[in-house]
Design an enzyme around this catalytic site. Structure first.
Site, PDB file in Angstrom:
ATOM      1  N   ARG A 196       0.770  -1.402   0.138  1.00 50.80           N
ATOM      2  CA  ARG A 196      -0.413  -0.380  -0.112  1.00 50.80           C
ATOM      3  C   ARG A 196       0.681   0.821  -0.041  1.00 50.80           C
ATOM      4  O   ARG A 196       1.371   1.658   0.833  1.00 50.80           O
ATOM      5  CB  ARG A 196      -0.665  -0.141   1.238  1.00 50.80           C
ATOM      6  CG  ARG A 196      -1.847   1.053   1.206  1.00 50.80           C
ATOM      7  CD  ARG A 196      -1.574   2.604   1.254  1.00 50.80           C
ATOM      8  NE  ARG A 196      -1.586   2.854   3.199  1.00 50.80           N
ATOM      9  CZ  ARG A 196      -0.558   3.447   3.554  1.00 50.80           C
ATOM     10  NH1 ARG A 196       0.138   4.510   2.658  1.00 50.80           N
ATOM     11  NH2 ARG A 196      -0.492   4.040   4.596  1.00 50.80           N
ATOM     12  N   LYS A 214      11.787   7.767   2.929  1.00 49.20           N
ATOM     13  CA  LYS A 214      11.816   8.183   4.109  1.00 49.20           C
ATOM     14  C   LYS A 214      12.904   7.965   5.221  1.00 49.20           C
ATOM     15  O   LYS A 214      13.684   8.565   6.070  1.00 49.20           O
ATOM     16  CB  LYS A 214      11.236   6.985   4.726  1.00 49.20           C
ATOM     17  CG  LYS A 214       9.599   6.905   4.707  1.00 49.20           C
ATOM     18  CD  LYS A 214       8.738   7.064   5.583  1.00 49.20           C
ATOM     19  CE  LYS A 214       7.117   7.263   4.310  1.00 49.20           C
ATOM     20  NZ  LYS A 214       6.581   8.849   5.608  1.00 49.20           N
TER      21      LYS A 214
HETATM   22  N1  LIG Z   1      -0.359  12.321   5.626  1.00 48.46           N
HETATM   23  C1  LIG Z   1       0.261  11.359   6.659  1.00 48.46           C
HETATM   24  O1  LIG Z   1       0.437  11.111   6.967  1.00 48.46           O
HETATM   25  C2  LIG Z   1      -0.692   9.738   6.150  1.00 48.46           C
HETATM   26  C3  LIG Z   1       0.071   8.479   6.652  1.00 48.46           C
HETATM   27  C4  LIG Z   1      -0.405   7.883   6.873  1.00 48.46           C
HETATM   28  C5  LIG Z   1      -1.155   8.108   5.393  1.00 48.46           C
HETATM   29  N2  LIG Z   1      -1.490   8.748   4.890  1.00 48.46           N
HETATM   30  C6  LIG Z   1      -2.585   8.244   3.394  1.00 48.46           C
HETATM   31  O2  LIG Z   1      -4.018   8.037   3.888  1.00 48.46           O
HETATM   32  C7  LIG Z   1      -3.950   6.895   3.254  1.00 48.46           C
HETATM   33  C8  LIG Z   1      -4.480   5.839   3.624  1.00 48.46           C
HETATM   34  O3  LIG Z   1      -4.295   4.802   4.477  1.00 48.46           O
HETATM   35  P1  LIG Z   1      -4.845   3.694   4.771  1.00 48.46           P
HETATM   36  O4  LIG Z   1      -3.117   2.454   4.909  1.00 48.46           O
HETATM   37  O5  LIG Z   1      -5.384   3.570   5.943  1.00 48.46           O
HETATM   38  O6  LIG Z   1      -5.310   3.027   3.192  1.00 48.46           O
HETATM   39  P2  LIG Z   1      -6.319   1.788   3.629  1.00 48.46           P
HETATM   40  O7  LIG Z   1      -6.382   1.689   2.211  1.00 48.46           O
HETATM   41  O8  LIG Z   1      -5.180   0.702   4.101  1.00 48.46           O
HETATM   42  O9  LIG Z   1      -7.501   2.445   3.837  1.00 48.46           O
HETATM   43  C9  LIG Z   1      -8.375   2.887   3.086  1.00 48.46           C
HETATM   44  C10 LIG Z   1     -10.007   3.666   4.143  1.00 48.46           C
HETATM   45  O10 LIG Z   1     -10.376   4.401   3.572  1.00 48.46           O
HETATM   46  C11 LIG Z   1     -11.625   3.697   3.266  1.00 48.46           C
HETATM   47  N3  LIG Z   1     -12.494   3.783   1.777  1.00 48.46           N
HETATM   48  C12 LIG Z   1     -12.419   4.142   0.564  1.00 48.46           C
HETATM   49  N4  LIG Z   1     -13.081   4.704  -0.468  1.00 48.46           N
HETATM   50  C13 LIG Z   1     -14.268   5.589   0.811  1.00 48.46           C
HETATM   51  C14 LIG Z   1     -14.817   6.022   0.255  1.00 48.46           C
HETATM   52  N5  LIG Z   1     -15.153   6.293  -0.832  1.00 48.46           N
HETATM   53  N6  LIG Z   1     -15.358   6.787   1.704  1.00 48.46           N
HETATM   54  C15 LIG Z   1     -14.702   7.026   2.379  1.00 48.46           C
HETATM   55  N7  LIG Z   1     -13.597   6.009   3.151  1.00 48.46           N
HETATM   56  C16 LIG Z   1     -13.480   5.220   1.961  1.00 48.46           C
HETATM   57  C17 LIG Z   1     -11.509   2.271   3.019  1.00 48.46           C
HETATM   58  O11 LIG Z   1     -12.725   1.441   3.225  1.00 48.46           O
HETATM   59  C18 LIG Z   1     -10.884   2.393   4.473  1.00 48.46           C
HETATM   60  O12 LIG Z   1     -10.869   2.291   5.295  1.00 48.46           O
HETATM   61  C19 LIG Z   1      -2.929   6.969   1.764  1.00 48.46           C
HETATM   62  O13 LIG Z   1      -3.781   7.651   0.513  1.00 48.46           O
HETATM   63  C20 LIG Z   1      -2.426   7.125   2.432  1.00 48.46           C
HETATM   64  O14 LIG Z   1      -1.220   7.834   1.825  1.00 48.46           O
HETATM   65  C21 LIG Z   1      -1.445   9.325   5.105  1.00 48.46           C
HETATM   66  O1  LIG Z   2       4.405   8.959   3.371  1.00 49.50           O
HETATM   67  C1  LIG Z   2       3.483   9.908   3.389  1.00 49.50           C
HETATM   68  O2  LIG Z   2       3.979  11.322   3.031  1.00 49.50           O
HETATM   69  C2  LIG Z   2       2.380   9.811   4.571  1.00 49.50           C
HETATM   70  C3  LIG Z   2       2.448   8.338   4.507  1.00 49.50           C
HETATM   71  O3  LIG Z   2       3.300   7.538   5.113  1.00 49.50           O
HETATM   72  C4  LIG Z   2       1.461   7.304   3.808  1.00 49.50           C
HETATM   73  O4  LIG Z   2       1.590   7.015   3.470  1.00 49.50           O
HETATM   74  O5  LIG Z   2       1.067   8.459   3.426  1.00 49.50           O
HETATM   75 MG   LIG Z   3       3.899   5.832   5.239  1.00 51.63          MG
END
Ligand SMILES: NC(=O)c1ccc[n+]([C@@H]2O[C@H](COP(=O)([O-])OP(=O)(O)OC[C@H]3O[C@@H](n4cnc5c(N)ncnc54)[C@H](O)[C@@H]3O)[C@@H](O)[C@H]2O)c1
Ligand SMILES: O=C(O)C[C@H](O)C(=O)O
Ligand SMILES: [Mg+2]
Length: 621
Positions: A196, A214
Site C-alpha cells: 500500500r 523516508k
Molecule cells: N498524511 C499522512 O501523514 C498520512 C499517513 C499515513 C497514511 N496516509 C494516507 O492515508 C491513506 C490511507 O492509508 P491506509 O493505510 O489507511 O489505507 P487503506 O487502504 O487501508 O484504508 C483506506 C480506507 O478508506 C476507506 N474508503 C475507501 N473509499 C472510501 C470512501 N469513498 N469514503 C470513505 N472511506 C473510504 C476504506 O474503506 C478504508 O477504510 C493513503 O492515501 C495514505 O497515503 C497519510
Molecule cells: O509517506 C507519506 O507522505 C505519509 C504516509 O506515510 C503515507 O503513507 O502517506
Molecule cells: Mg506511509
C-alpha cells in the site's frame, strides 16, 4: 616583586588548568564530539573512493588528499570548494525551475528527482547538503508527492540499486544475506512490502522508493548518519495485475504470499536483522492495513520497531487536532468536546481514532468511564458509509467505533449513511480524511460542513499523494469559508483570500514525527517504542506552535523547521524513555549519565549526536 609576579603566574596557570579540567568534564558529560568532525578511516583508494558516495568529495578533494589516496589524474585538476560544487549543481537543478509549478502538476518533478538521485549516487555528503539547505523545495521531490510518481515509474528510473531486497525465494537464507550489507553498524531500517504505497495501492517491489525517501528525511531531518541507514524491500509478490504482466517488472511475478507463509518471511527478516544489528530500529512503512496492525502487535513488545502509518500518523493527527482546538481560542483540554468525523478506516484512520480517543480519555480522568465516553465523539465513514454495529464482517479494529443502531437513529442516521449525510447531521468540528480517495470531500460535503457548530471547522485532507487529497485548499476555503483550519498530507501552496489575506495550508504529514521518534529511541537506548514515548512526541509537536501561529491557522511547523522540530521531538522521546525507566543509554552515554541530564542537556545531547554533512578528512588504513 618578582615573587609576587611568580605567585600570580602560578595562580593564573592553576586557574587555566582548572578551567581546562572543568571544560573537559563538562565536555565529557555533554558528549560534544560532533559527528562531522571525526576523520573517516577508509580502506580503499583510487577509483574505489570516487565510486563510493559516502566518501566521495569529487572535485573538492584537496591536492594532498589526491596524493594520499592515489587520486592524482583521476579528477579534473581544478580543486573546488564545497560552495563552488554546490553552486554548479544548483544552477543545473534550477535550470528546470523556470516553468515549475506545484506538486504532481510540476512537469519537471521527475526530472528534478533524477538529477538529485544521480547526486545521491555519486556524492552523499553533497546530496544531503543540498537537501538540508533547500528542504522546503526538495522534500516534495525526494519524498511525498513525487516519490509516489517515482515508485509508479520505478522500472524506468532504476539505475543503481540502493538498500536490500529480501524475497520469498530467499527463505532460509536471510540470516546469511544480511551480512552482505557493507555497514558494520545500522541504526535505522525502513522496511516495506510495497502493498500500500501512499494512496497508490500495491506497487510491489517498486515501493522501495518509499523506504529510500523516508530515510532521506531520517538523514536530513534527524541527522542519522547515512552510513547507518538501510532501506529494505520485502518482496513477497504483488497482487497488481499490471505488474504481474509487465515483462520489465523487477520483482517476483507471483501473487502475494498470504497467512503463515507471509508471516514466516517477515519473521525471518526480523530475526536476521536483529541478529546482526541488535540495536537497530525498524520502521514499518506502507504495509496494507490487514498486516499493519498484526505485525505491529507481533513485534512491538520484543523489538525496537514502530509502524509509521499507524503510530506516526496518529501522533501527527493528534498534534494537529489539538492545534485546531487552540486555533478556536480554546484550551487543549477542550479537545474531548470536539465532534470528529473520520473518513477512512484503514491503518492510518484507525491509528488516529485510537490515539485521539485515548488522548480524550486522559483529559477526562484517564479511567474506564472516560475511555467509554470518549467513544461517542467519533463517527467513522469507510467505503461502505457510516460504520455501525449493524455492519456485517466488521473489521475488529473498527468495531470499538461502531455506533449502536438505537443511538445512531436518534441522530437521524443509519448504517451505511453517506459522508454528506453524516456531516449534515453531526455538524462536526473536524472532518478528517485518510481514505486515499481524491476529491472525497466534494462540494456537497464541504457545503454540509458549513453547518458545523465550530467557530473554526478543521479539514484534514491527509491522503497522499496530491491527487488523493480529499479536497484541495482552494475548494475548502472557497466553499466552507475563510475561517477554517486546513491541513493536507501532501504540500499545497497557501491560498490567496484577497485583500492581502492568506488562507494557510498546513502539511499534516507523519514526517514531523517519525524522524524524531527514531532518533529519540536510538539515543535513549530503549529496547521498545512505548506508547508513552509516542505520546510525548505528539505532545511536543502540539506544543511547538506559538499561540499567535495557531490563531492564524498555522498548526504545523513549516518544512524549513523540520530539523529543529525533529530535535525537539527526539528530546521529548528520550526524556519519556528515561522517565519510564526504559532508557539504556547509547554509545558513550550510559544510562546513569543519561538520567542526570536536565531538559536543556537532553536537547544538547540530541543535537550533538545529529550528523551534519561535512567532508571529513579521509585517512587510509
Ligand atoms: N498524511 C499522512 O501523514 C498520512 C499517513 C499515513 C497514511 N496516509 C494516507 O492515508 C491513506 C490511507 O492509508 P491506509 O493505510 O489507511 O489505507 P487503506 O487502504 O487501508 O484504508 C483506506 C480506507 O478508506 C476507506 N474508503 C475507501 N473509499 C472510501 C470512501 N469513498 N469514503 C470513505 N472511506 C473510504 C476504506 O474503506 C478504508 O477504510 C493513503 O492515501 C495514505 O497515503 C497519510
Ligand atoms: O509517506 C507519506 O507522505 C505519509 C504516509 O506515510 C503515507 O503513507 O502517506
Ligand atoms: Mg506511509
Amino acid at each position: 616583586m618578582s615573587a609576587i609576579c611568580n605567585r600570580s603566574r602560578v595562580s593564573s596557570c592553576l586557574i587555566k588548568r582548572l578551567k581546562y579540567h572543568i571544560a573537559m568534564v563538562s565536555n565529557r558529560r555533554s558528549f560534544t564530539t560532533s559527528e562531522g568532525h571525526r576523520p573517516a578511516i577508509v580502506n580503499k583508494r583510487s577509483l574505489d573512493i570516487l565510486h563510493d558516495p559516502l566518501y566521495n568529495k569529487g572535485t573538492a578533494f584537496s591536492m594532498t588528499e589526491r596524493n594520499r589516496l592515489d587520486l592524482r589524474g583521476l579528477l579534473p585538476p581544478n580543486v573546488m570548494t564545497t560552495e563552488q560544487q554546490i553552486d554548479r549543481f544548483m544552477a543545473d537543478l534550477r535550470r528546470l525551475e523556470t516553468q515549475a509549478k506545484d506538486g504532481p502538476s510540476d512537469p519537471n518533478a521527475l526530472a528534478k528527482w533524477r538529477i538529485l538521485n544521480r547526486l545521491h549516487d555519486r556524492n552523499e555528503t553533497m546530496y544531503y547538503k543540498v537537501l538540508i539547505a533547500n528542504i522546503t523545495e526538495y522534500a516534495p521531490i525526494v519524498y511525498t508527492p513525487t516519490v509516489g510518481l517515482v515508485c509508479q515509474n520505478y522500472r524506468g528510473l532504476y539505475r543503481r540499486p540502493r538498500g536490500m531486497y529480501f524475497s520469498s525465494a530467499d527463505r532460509g537464507e536471510m540470516m546469511s544475506m544480511v551480512y552482505n550489507w557493507p555497514a558494520e553498524q545500522v541504526d535505522m531500517i525502513v522496511v516495506t512490502d510495497g502493498s500500500r504505497i501512499l494512496g497508490l495501492g500495491d506497487l510491489g517491489i517498486q515501493g522501495i522508493g518509499i523506504a529510500i525517501g523516508k530515510l532521506d528525511l531520517y538523514v536530513a531531518a534527524a541527522g542519522i548518519n547515512p552510513q547507518r541507514v538501510l532501506p529494505v524491500m520485502i518482496d513477497v509478490g504483488t497482487n497488481n495485475e499490471k505488474l504481474l504482466k509487465d515483462s520489465q517488472y523487477l520483482g517476483v511475478q507471483e501473487h502475494r504470499l498470504e497467512g503463515e507463509e507471509y508471516l514466516a518471511v517477515i519473521d525471518e527478516f526480523m530475526e536476521a536483522v536483529y541478529t546482526r544489528w541488535p540495536h537497530v530500529i525498524v520502521q514499518f512503512e506502507d504495509f496494507q492495513t490487514k498486516w499493519a496492525f498484526k505485525l505491529l502487535q507481533r513485534y512491538r513488545h520484543n523489538y525496537r520497531m514502530f509502524n509509521d502509518d499507524v503510530q506516526g500518523t496518529a501522533g501527527v493527527a493528534i498534534a494537529g487536532l489539538l492545534g485546531a482546538v487552540r486555533a478556536q481560542g480554546r484550551p487543549m483540554v477542550d479537545f474531548p468536546k470536539q465532534k470528529i468525523v473520520v473518513a477512512g478506516a484503514g491503518s492510518a484512520g484507525v491509528g488516529v481514532l485510537n490515539a485521539a480517543r485515548k488522548t480524550m480519555a486522559r483529559m477526562l480522568g484517564n479511567n474506564e468511564a472516560a475511555f467509554e465516553s470518549a467513544r461517542s465523539q467519533f463517527w467513522v465513514v469507510d467505503a461502505k458509509g457510516l460504520v455501525t454495529e449493524e455492519r456485517e464482517d466488521i473489521d475488529p479494529e473498527v468495531r470499538p467505533f461502531a455506533w449502536k443502531a438505537n443511538e445512531i437513529s436518534r441522530q437521524g442516521l443509519k448504517e451505511g449513511a453517506s459522508l454528506v449525510e453524516v456531516v449534515r447531521q453531526v455538524k462536526p468540528d473536524v472532518l478528517l480524511g485518510l481514505s486515499a480517495v481524491g476529491g472525497l470531500f466534494s462540494k456537497e460535503v464541504l457545503e454540509a460542513l458549513k453547518g458545523s457548530t465550530s467557530t473554526r471547522p478543521a479539514i484534514f485532507a491527509m491522503s497522499n499523494p496530491t491527487k488523493n487529497a480529499e479536497c484541495t485548499p482552494e475548494e475548502a476555503y472557497s466553499i466552507v469559508g475563510d475561517h477554517i483550519i486546513y491541513a493536507s498530507g501532501s504540500p499545497f501552496k497557501n491560498v490567496d483570500l484577497g485583500n492581502g489575506r492568506i488562507g494557510h495550508v498546513n502539511q499534516g504529514n507523519n514526517m514531523y514525527l517519525f524522524p524524531g521518534i527514531g532518533l529519540g529511541t536510538l539515543l535513549s537506548g530503549s529496547e521498545i517504542v512505548s506508547d508513552g514515548m509516542l505520546q510525548a512526541a505528539a505532545e511536543r509537536l502540539a506544543g511547538y506552535m506559538t499561540e499567535e501561529e495557531v490563531l492564524n491557522g498555522v498548526i504545523y511547523p513549516s518544512t524549513s523547521r523540520i530539523r529543529d522540530i525533529t530535535k525537539e521531538v527526539a528530546a521529548a522521546v528520550v526524556k519519556e524513555a528515561i522517565q519510564e525507566d526504559l532508557a539504556e543509554g547509547y554509545r558513550g552515554m550510559d544510562v546513569r549519565e543519561l538520567q542526570k541530564l536536565n531538559e536543556e542537556e537532553i536537547l544538547e545531547y540530541v543535537e550533538n549526536n545529529m550528523w551534519y554533512p561535512e567532508y571529513p578528512t579521509l585517512v587510509y588504513k
